[in-house]
Design a protein around this motif. Structure first.
Motif, PDB file in Angstrom:
ATOM      1  N   ARG A 426       0.839  -1.211   0.000  1.00  0.00           N
ATOM      2  CA  ARG A 426       0.000   0.000   0.000  1.00  0.00           C
ATOM      3  C   ARG A 426       0.877   1.266   0.000  1.00  0.00           C
ATOM      4  NH1 ARG A 426      -4.670  -0.167   4.095  1.00  0.00           N
ATOM      5  NH2 ARG A 426      -5.935  -0.515   2.242  1.00  0.00           N
ATOM      6  N   ILE A 427       1.970   1.214   0.737  1.00  0.00           N
ATOM      7  CA  ILE A 427       2.846   2.393   0.813  1.00  0.00           C
ATOM      8  C   ILE A 427       3.340   2.764  -0.585  1.00  0.00           C
ATOM      9  CG2 ILE A 427       5.143   3.135   1.624  1.00  0.00           C
ATOM     10  CD1 ILE A 427       4.462   1.818   4.320  1.00  0.00           C
ATOM     11  N   TRP A 428       3.740   1.768  -1.369  1.00  0.00           N
ATOM     12  CA  TRP A 428       4.179   2.064  -2.736  1.00  0.00           C
ATOM     13  C   TRP A 428       3.023   2.563  -3.603  1.00  0.00           C
ATOM     14  CZ3 TRP A 428       8.631   3.148  -4.729  1.00  0.00           C
ATOM     15  CH2 TRP A 428       9.794   2.668  -4.126  1.00  0.00           C
ATOM     16  N   ARG A 429       1.902   1.813  -3.543  1.00  0.00           N
ATOM     17  CA  ARG A 429       0.752   2.158  -4.411  1.00  0.00           C
ATOM     18  C   ARG A 429       0.278   3.584  -4.154  1.00  0.00           C
ATOM     19  NH1 ARG A 429      -1.141  -2.796  -2.774  1.00  0.00           N
ATOM     20  NH2 ARG A 429      -2.616  -1.900  -1.278  1.00  0.00           N
ATOM     21  N   VAL A 430       0.090   3.891  -2.877  1.00  0.00           N
ATOM     22  CA  VAL A 430      -0.500   5.195  -2.559  1.00  0.00           C
ATOM     23  C   VAL A 430       0.502   6.321  -2.824  1.00  0.00           C
ATOM     24  CG1 VAL A 430      -1.627   6.546  -0.741  1.00  0.00           C
ATOM     25  CG2 VAL A 430      -2.095   4.101  -0.940  1.00  0.00           C
ATOM     26  N   SER A 431       1.787   6.095  -2.497  1.00  0.00           N
ATOM     27  CA  SER A 431       2.811   7.125  -2.776  1.00  0.00           C
ATOM     28  C   SER A 431       2.792   7.489  -4.261  1.00  0.00           C
ATOM     29  CB  SER A 431       4.215   6.623  -2.446  1.00  0.00           C
ATOM     30  OG  SER A 431       4.317   6.302  -1.097  1.00  0.00           O
ATOM     31  N   GLU A 432       2.648   6.457  -5.098  1.00  0.00           N
ATOM     32  CA  GLU A 432       2.684   6.718  -6.542  1.00  0.00           C
ATOM     33  C   GLU A 432       1.378   7.321  -7.056  1.00  0.00           C
ATOM     34  OE1 GLU A 432       6.021   3.282  -7.427  1.00  0.00           O
ATOM     35  OE2 GLU A 432       4.008   2.964  -8.217  1.00  0.00           O
ATOM     36  N   ALA A 433       0.284   7.042  -6.357  1.00  0.00           N
ATOM     37  CA  ALA A 433      -1.020   7.505  -6.860  1.00  0.00           C
ATOM     38  C   ALA A 433      -1.328   8.954  -6.456  1.00  0.00           C
ATOM     39  CB  ALA A 433      -2.127   6.590  -6.334  1.00  0.00           C
ATOM     40  N   LEU A 434      -0.726   9.429  -5.392  1.00  0.00           N
ATOM     41  CA  LEU A 434      -1.057  10.786  -4.928  1.00  0.00           C
ATOM     42  C   LEU A 434      -0.425  11.829  -5.848  1.00  0.00           C
ATOM     43  CD1 LEU A 434      -0.709  10.206  -1.087  1.00  0.00           C
ATOM     44  CD2 LEU A 434      -2.818  10.752  -2.339  1.00  0.00           C
ATOM     45  N   GLU A 435      -1.239  12.795  -6.256  1.00  0.00           N
ATOM     46  CA  GLU A 435      -0.769  13.799  -7.226  1.00  0.00           C
ATOM     47  C   GLU A 435      -0.253  15.035  -6.500  1.00  0.00           C
ATOM     48  OE1 GLU A 435      -4.362  14.279  -9.443  1.00  0.00           O
ATOM     49  OE2 GLU A 435      -4.147  12.354 -10.452  1.00  0.00           O
ATOM     50  N   THR A 436       0.833  14.860  -5.759  1.00  0.00           N
ATOM     51  CA  THR A 436       1.416  15.981  -5.022  1.00  0.00           C
ATOM     52  C   THR A 436       2.941  15.942  -5.132  1.00  0.00           C
ATOM     53  OG1 THR A 436       1.470  14.690  -2.966  1.00  0.00           O
ATOM     54  CG2 THR A 436      -0.460  16.086  -3.311  1.00  0.00           C
ATOM     55  N   GLY A 437       3.552  17.097  -4.972  1.00  0.00           N
ATOM     56  CA  GLY A 437       5.012  17.185  -5.069  1.00  0.00           C
ATOM     57  C   GLY A 437       5.728  16.623  -3.850  1.00  0.00           C
ATOM     58  N   LEU A 438       5.042  16.565  -2.714  1.00  0.00           N
ATOM     59  CA  LEU A 438       5.617  16.022  -1.483  1.00  0.00           C
ATOM     60  C   LEU A 438       4.657  14.972  -0.930  1.00  0.00           C
ATOM     61  CD1 LEU A 438       6.498  19.216  -1.523  1.00  0.00           C
ATOM     62  CD2 LEU A 438       6.811  18.919   0.895  1.00  0.00           C
ATOM     63  N   VAL A 439       5.192  13.840  -0.511  1.00  0.00           N
ATOM     64  CA  VAL A 439       4.351  12.820   0.120  1.00  0.00           C
ATOM     65  C   VAL A 439       5.021  12.384   1.427  1.00  0.00           C
ATOM     66  CG1 VAL A 439       3.275  10.548  -0.120  1.00  0.00           C
ATOM     67  CG2 VAL A 439       3.582  11.972  -2.143  1.00  0.00           C
ATOM     68  N   GLY A 440       4.300  12.521   2.519  1.00  0.00           N
ATOM     69  CA  GLY A 440       4.818  12.068   3.816  1.00  0.00           C
ATOM     70  C   GLY A 440       4.174  10.740   4.170  1.00  0.00           C
ATOM     71  N   VAL A 441       4.987   9.696   4.321  1.00  0.00           N
ATOM     72  CA  VAL A 441       4.455   8.385   4.706  1.00  0.00           C
ATOM     73  C   VAL A 441       4.863   8.120   6.149  1.00  0.00           C
ATOM     74  CG1 VAL A 441       4.333   5.941   4.122  1.00  0.00           C
ATOM     75  CG2 VAL A 441       4.817   7.622   2.328  1.00  0.00           C
ATOM     76  N   SER A 443       4.680  10.091   8.566  1.00  0.00           N
ATOM     77  CA  SER A 443       5.243  11.288   9.194  1.00  0.00           C
ATOM     78  C   SER A 443       4.418  12.496   8.771  1.00  0.00           C
ATOM     79  CB  SER A 443       6.695  11.492   8.760  1.00  0.00           C
ATOM     80  OG  SER A 443       7.161  12.709   9.326  1.00  0.00           O
ATOM     81  N   GLY A 444       4.228  13.411   9.720  1.00  0.00           N
ATOM     82  CA  GLY A 444       3.477  14.638   9.408  1.00  0.00           C
ATOM     83  C   GLY A 444       4.389  15.827   9.176  1.00  0.00           C
ATOM     84  N   VAL A 445       5.691  15.622   9.327  1.00  0.00           N
ATOM     85  CA  VAL A 445       6.660  16.720   9.118  1.00  0.00           C
ATOM     86  C   VAL A 445       7.781  16.197   8.240  1.00  0.00           C
ATOM     87  CG1 VAL A 445       8.237  18.338  10.248  1.00  0.00           C
ATOM     88  CG2 VAL A 445       6.131  17.675  11.396  1.00  0.00           C
ATOM     89  N   ILE A 446       7.898  16.722   7.031  1.00  0.00           N
ATOM     90  CA  ILE A 446       8.907  16.165   6.123  1.00  0.00           C
ATOM     91  C   ILE A 446       9.787  17.228   5.470  1.00  0.00           C
ATOM     92  CG2 ILE A 446       7.640  14.030   5.635  1.00  0.00           C
ATOM     93  CD1 ILE A 446       6.721  15.334   2.998  1.00  0.00           C
ATOM     94  N   SER A 447       9.565  18.510   5.804  1.00  0.00           N
ATOM     95  CA  SER A 447      10.366  19.560   5.153  1.00  0.00           C
ATOM     96  C   SER A 447      11.813  19.480   5.612  1.00  0.00           C
ATOM     97  CB  SER A 447       9.833  20.940   5.531  1.00  0.00           C
ATOM     98  OG  SER A 447       8.493  21.055   5.174  1.00  0.00           O
TER      99      SER A 447
END
Ligand code: SIN
Length: 486
Positions: A426-441, A443-447
């Motif tokens: 699921r982590i791979w599938r959803v990371s690839e499916a989300l249409e955003t420039g940043l994806v946090g898996v 974690s809520g803080v990734i900058s």
């Protein structure tokens, strides 16, 4: 009077060609503390004449700055970085007073701001070109990277230091000079950074800072043929407008615009960790970041448990002026921000949203709003489609992975998204499916300065930070040397 250890950091004029300059007719603007509406300082408010002076000074400084060795540019950026950290307390205090965020967050932002100077001090020395295998024995083909020239940066009030260094760092590293127009709400942090750039030994004209009305200054910057690049962080409508304005002079543009971040919690997630992440993502800077969780989607079988545990945590957040100790959430930036939040909450309640906690202005003062959780959120609500930019957490229910991906992507924005799951597929599938420039898996803080920051769709163009962030400040030149057999 502000109690700064280094009193030179309280600057109230614009920085042009290494000198502090006042507006000719003594036009001024007051900087207001959003926690109590008191005037912190009165700053000279410059306009057309001073913008033209800044462009000329940046253009002249550009010739020598681009010829300065990468090693020397790097050393100067590193010195500037060191001064930010040396003056971290003063800078944090200035930021908290003019912006409102708690002191701990301001200290964190100064460290974050400094990290971009350190990162690009390194990158300055790694701007390589290429040798291309030639198609003919008597020719050699090269690619050179060159600074684009004079740059302009228009920066927002929510991160008064980091959004400046994220642009100035790569500009200076690449050999460009820059004119910065900080937000009128938060000029003091910007000007203090300017003072430190002088102390670091950055030559006059390389960094210029103009405090004044946005439209007046921006119009000069966008229409100038000498300014070769504009970088803007702010709202999508203004970003679109600036992009149009830059078209006539065919400038490079980098735009970091609005977001509408989904924060998805699947039923296989570590729920405590998801709650921790949601707290950090949602309530950082009182919800006033472009990458704050705007829509929290929780799978139906863990929905009730999540709402209860999350709300219990939100209830413990302390609200008050950012300079007081142990404050989690400061005021919003101005009354328009409070009214917008109120309108979104009213809209949600009218459409069936259930307020679990908060839902009203806070007793600490005019610009304070209670951290709020709204359950039973639906797609009809404004909260589903627009960026609230405030401490409101709407919680939506979903059933399947497919459904939530459709919902998450159903927005014109594409800056950040987050999701929690322990399932590797699921982590791979959803990371690839989300249409955003940043994806946090998980974690809520990734900058971070080492990773690219930027959006898809209406969230912008270009990337900041990381090895990619310098590209926008460089031109690519192809050189073909022929006749080598003669
Ligand atoms: C922003 O909200 O504009 C920037 C947030 C970040 O850099 O983390």
């Amino acid at each position: 009077m502000l109690a700064l250890k280094n009193s030179k950091l309280l600057c109230t004029d614009s920085l042009i060609n290494g000198k502090w300059v006042k507006e000719t007719k003594n036009r001024t603007v007051n900087v207001i503390n959003p926690a109590n509406q008191e005037i912190i300082a009165t700053v000279s408010s410059v306009g057309v004449i001073e913008t033209q002076q800044a462009i000329t000074s940046a253009q002249q400084a550009q010739k020598t700055w681009r010829a300065t060795t990468a090693k020397d540019r790097s050393l100067l950026l590193r010195r500037w970085h060191d001064l930010l950290l040396k003056n971290q307390e003063d800078l944090a205090l200035l930021m908290t007073l003019e912006q409102g965020k708690p002191l701990t967050e301001s200290r964190g932002e100064i460290a974050y701001a400094a990290s971009f100077l350190a990162w690009f001090a390194e990158e300055a020395q790694r701007i390589y070109g290429d040798i291309i295998p030639s198609y003919s024995n008597d020719r050699r083909l090269m690619v050179l990277k060159e600074p684009v020239g004079v740059c302009a940066a228009i920066t927002p009030w929510n991160f008064p230091a980091a959004m400046i260094t994220r642009k100035v760092g790569p500009a200076l590293a690449a050999g460009c000079t820059i004119i910065i127009k900080p937000a009128l709400e938060t000029p003091l942090t910007a000007l203090a950074l300017g003072q430190l750039s002088i102390e670091a030994g950055i030559p006059p004209g390389v960094v210029n800072i103009l405090v004044g009305p946005a439209q007046e200054i921006a119009q000069q910057l966008t229409s100038s043929t000498l300014v070769r690049k504009l970088s803007f962080t702010g709202s999508t409508p203004i970003g679109k407008h600036l992009m149009k304005e830059c078209a006539d002079t065919m400038k490079k543009v980098s735009l970091e615009l609005g977001g509408n971040a989904p924060f998805i919690v699947f039923d296989d997630a570590d729920i405590d960790s998801a709650i921790e992440g949601a707290m950090l993502s949602k309530f950082r800077n009182a919800g006033q970041t472009c990458i704050c969780a705007n829509r929290i989607y929780v799978q139906s079988n863990i929905y009730q448990a999540f709402v209860e545990k999350f709300s219990a945590k939100v209830a413990r957040l302390t609200v008050g002026p950012g300079h007081e100790s142990n404050i989690d959430q400061g005021p919003l930036i101005n009354i328009a921000a409070v009214e917008k939040v109120e309108a979104f909450v009213n809209d949600a309640v009218t459409l069936g949203g259930k307020i679990i906690i908060g839902g009203a202005r806070h007793t600490r003062g005019k610009l304070f709003y209670q951290p709020t959780v709204i359950a039973n959120a639906t797609q009809q609500m404004k909260l589903a489609h627009e960026e609230v930019f405030g401490p409101i957490a709407p919680i939506f229910k979903f059933n399947s992975e497919e459904e939530v991906i459709t919902l998450a992507n159903n927005t014109e924005y594409g800056l950040a998204s987050y999701f929690y799951s322990r399932d590797i597929g699921r982590i791979w599938r959803v990371s690839e499916a989300l249409e955003t420039g940043l994806v946090g898996v998980n974690s809520g803080v990734i900058s971070t300065e080492v990773a690219p920051f930027g959006g898809y769709k209406a969230s912008g163009i270009g990337r900041e930070g990381s090895k990619y962030g310098i590209e926008d400040y460089l031109n690519t030149k192809y050189v073909c040397i022929a006749d080598l057999d003669k």
